[in-house]
Design a protein around this motif. Structure first.
Motif, short mmCIF file in Angstrom:
data_model
loop_
_atom_site.label_atom_id
_atom_site.label_comp_id
_atom_site.label_asym_id
_atom_site.label_seq_id
_atom_site.Cartn_x
_atom_site.Cartn_y
_atom_site.Cartn_z
N SER A 1 14.01 3.82 -1.66
CA SER A 1 14.31 4.47 -0.40
C SER A 1 13.03 5.08 0.18
CB SER A 1 15.37 5.56 -0.59
OG SER A 1 14.89 6.57 -1.47
N PHE A 2 13.07 5.41 1.45
CA PHE A 2 11.88 5.91 2.14
C PHE A 2 11.26 7.11 1.45
CE2 PHE A 2 10.00 8.71 5.41
CZ PHE A 2 9.01 7.87 5.90
N THR A 3 12.10 8.04 1.01
CA THR A 3 11.59 9.26 0.37
C THR A 3 11.03 9.00 -1.02
OG1 THR A 3 13.82 9.79 -0.43
CG2 THR A 3 13.13 10.77 1.69
N TRP B 1 0.80 -1.22 0.00
CA TRP B 1 0.00 0.00 0.00
C TRP B 1 0.84 1.27 0.00
CZ3 TRP B 1 -4.72 -0.92 -1.34
CH2 TRP B 1 -5.34 -2.14 -0.97
N LEU B 2 2.11 1.16 0.39
CA LEU B 2 2.96 2.35 0.46
C LEU B 2 3.82 2.53 -0.80
CD1 LEU B 2 4.12 1.99 4.18
CD2 LEU B 2 2.14 3.22 3.26
N GLY B 3 3.79 1.55 -1.70
CA GLY B 3 4.57 1.65 -2.93
C GLY B 3 6.07 1.62 -2.68
N TYR C 1 -1.07 10.25 -5.63
CA TYR C 1 -2.28 10.46 -4.83
C TYR C 1 -3.10 9.18 -4.66
CZ TYR C 1 -5.43 10.40 -8.90
OH TYR C 1 -6.16 10.01 -9.99
N LYS C 2 -3.00 8.25 -5.61
CA LYS C 2 -3.76 7.00 -5.49
C LYS C 2 -3.23 6.17 -4.32
CE LYS C 2 -5.26 6.54 -10.29
NZ LYS C 2 -5.24 5.68 -11.50
N TYR C 3 -1.91 6.08 -4.19
CA TYR C 3 -1.32 5.33 -3.08
C TYR C 3 -1.58 6.04 -1.75
CZ TYR C 3 1.16 1.82 -5.82
OH TYR C 3 1.46 0.75 -6.62
N PHE C 4 -1.43 7.38 -1.76
CA PHE C 4 -1.69 8.12 -0.52
C PHE C 4 -3.16 8.00 -0.13
CE2 PHE C 4 -2.83 11.83 1.97
CZ PHE C 4 -1.78 11.89 2.89
N VAL D 1 3.74 6.41 -1.93
CA VAL D 1 2.73 7.01 -1.06
C VAL D 1 2.98 8.50 -0.87
CG1 VAL D 1 3.91 6.59 1.13
CG2 VAL D 1 1.41 6.65 1.07
N TRP D 2 4.23 8.95 -1.05
CA TRP D 2 4.56 10.37 -0.90
C TRP D 2 4.43 11.15 -2.21
CZ3 TRP D 2 4.13 10.01 3.88
CH2 TRP D 2 4.83 9.11 4.68
N HIS D 3 4.19 10.44 -3.32
CA HIS D 3 4.19 11.10 -4.63
C HIS D 3 2.94 10.83 -5.46
CE1 HIS D 3 8.47 11.96 -3.90
NE2 HIS D 3 8.58 10.71 -3.51
#
Length: 356
Positions: A213-215, A206-208, A223-226, A219-221
């Motif tokens: 790396s973490f960044t 779910w976080l892709g 919108y579907k994953y977030f 999920v941070w880039h």
């Protein structure tokens, strides 16, 4: 999910609130209205794109679970149109021992916080077993170790945030750390994930992450994953809280079979819904949204009952929530929704630039 389906859901929810919240009619009229509400709900579910089975194995069983969820929702909608007295008495149809308020002096988990073996064993009751089963099933449902471990820590934050209203959440420090996080949560999360992998069930991300790396996690880039991660967090939080509120609002004690039955129904609906969400996330444009709408409607119906039947509920403290609790919750939801909207607008703009 299509825009027309979202509009249909919004109109249906507003209509239900309008006709069901302030109903001073006699019991017979309330029952007629409840039956009409059930019929309209089933018609609404039928108007969505047909269920095409996000899970291709044992499809007969999953169709059964889907329609069992529809029946559960129809029952919730019928209850919504009743007043709190009639709704609590209707629960006696499933168990004649019900219809009495859940006592306010029931056992809590901070009775004796001395770190002694006898106190630890005393807390290994039916609720602890149900707690372990819940995490085992949740691992089957979400199938992502990172998200599950984040949720298990946040689960303790929820209990600390709501214990002033729900005394059942009051626990000793060693109960939070030892029985919950280390045993009841972590152990059964990894047991559930291990069993699901052994059975060859697809694992989710779910976080892709995917070796990034973490960044660089999606999920941070994206919108579907977030949106999928935030929606999962919000849905599981509401489901967790309404489970306890329903027991008090409808006067159903924790040991009643209905508590386990709700968990069973939710497991079936959840597996279908999150598999459907995952298929949609991976680009399956033919994926129906029926299962997700069923879950959203269930969350809405359970929350509605939890609010409407607050009067003379069971083991609930009618106190104000301190600002140091309410403000962080409100801020978290507002910030998360804002980030989602900004990411969505940004992603759409990038897609338009690529097309042109």
């Amino acid at each position: 999910m299509r825009f027309q389906e979202q509009i249909l859901f919004f109109i249906s929810a507003c209509t239900l609130i309008y006709f069901a919240y302030e109903n001073d009619y006699d019991n017979m009229k309330n029952r007629y209205r409840g039956i009409i509400g059930c019929i309209l709900f089933i018609c609404m579910m039928g108007s969505l794109r047909p269920y095409n089975g996000p899970i291709k194995r044992f499809i007969g069983y999953w169709r059964f679970m889907f329609w069992l969820g529809v029946c559960y929702n129809a029952f919730l909608i019928f209850l919504i149109f009743q007043n709190e007295i009639e709704a609590r008495q209707l629960m006696k149809l499933g168990d004649q021992s019900l219809g009495r308020s859940v006592t306010k002096d029931m056992h809590t988990y901070d009775d004796n916080c001395e770190f002694e073996l006898v106190n630890i064993v005393d807390n290994l009751d039916h609720y602890f077993l149900l707690h372990c089963l819940n995490w085992f099933l949740l691992a089957f449902l979400l199938r992502d170790a990172w998200l599950l471990n984040f949720w298990q820590i946040f689960d303790e934050v929820i209990e600390l945030s709501w214990q002033h209203i729900l005394p059942h959440f009051r626990e000793c420090w060693w109960d939070h750390v030892l029985l919950d996080v280390l045993i009841g949560n972590t152990l059964f999360i990894f047991l559930g994930l291990w069993v699901s992998k052994k059975l060859g069930i697809e694992q989710f991300d779910w976080l892709g992450r995917k070796d990034k790396s973490f960044t660089q996690w999606l999920v941070w880039h994206d919108y579907k994953y977030f949106g999928a991660s935030f929606g999962t967090w919000l849905a599981v939080t509401i489901n967790f809280l309404t489970g306890f509120f329903l027991m008090n609002q409808l006067w159903v004690p924790p040991k009643c079979w209905m508590v386990s039955f709700r968990l069973f129904v939710w497991f079936g609906m959840g597996v279908l819904s999150w598999q459907e969400q995952w298929n949609d996330l991976k680009g399956n444009k033919e994926q129906s949204g029926q299962c997700r709408y069923l879950v959203v409607w269930t969350l809405f119906a359970e929350t509605f009952i939890s609010i409407k039947f607050l009067k003379n509920a069971g083991n609930i403290q009618y106190v104000d929530t301190p600002y140091y609790i309410s403000i962080p919750w409100i801020a978290t939801i507002i910030i998360s929704l804002s980030v989602y909207l900004i990411m969505r607008l940004k992603n759409k703009r990038i897609q338009k630039i690529k097309v042109n």
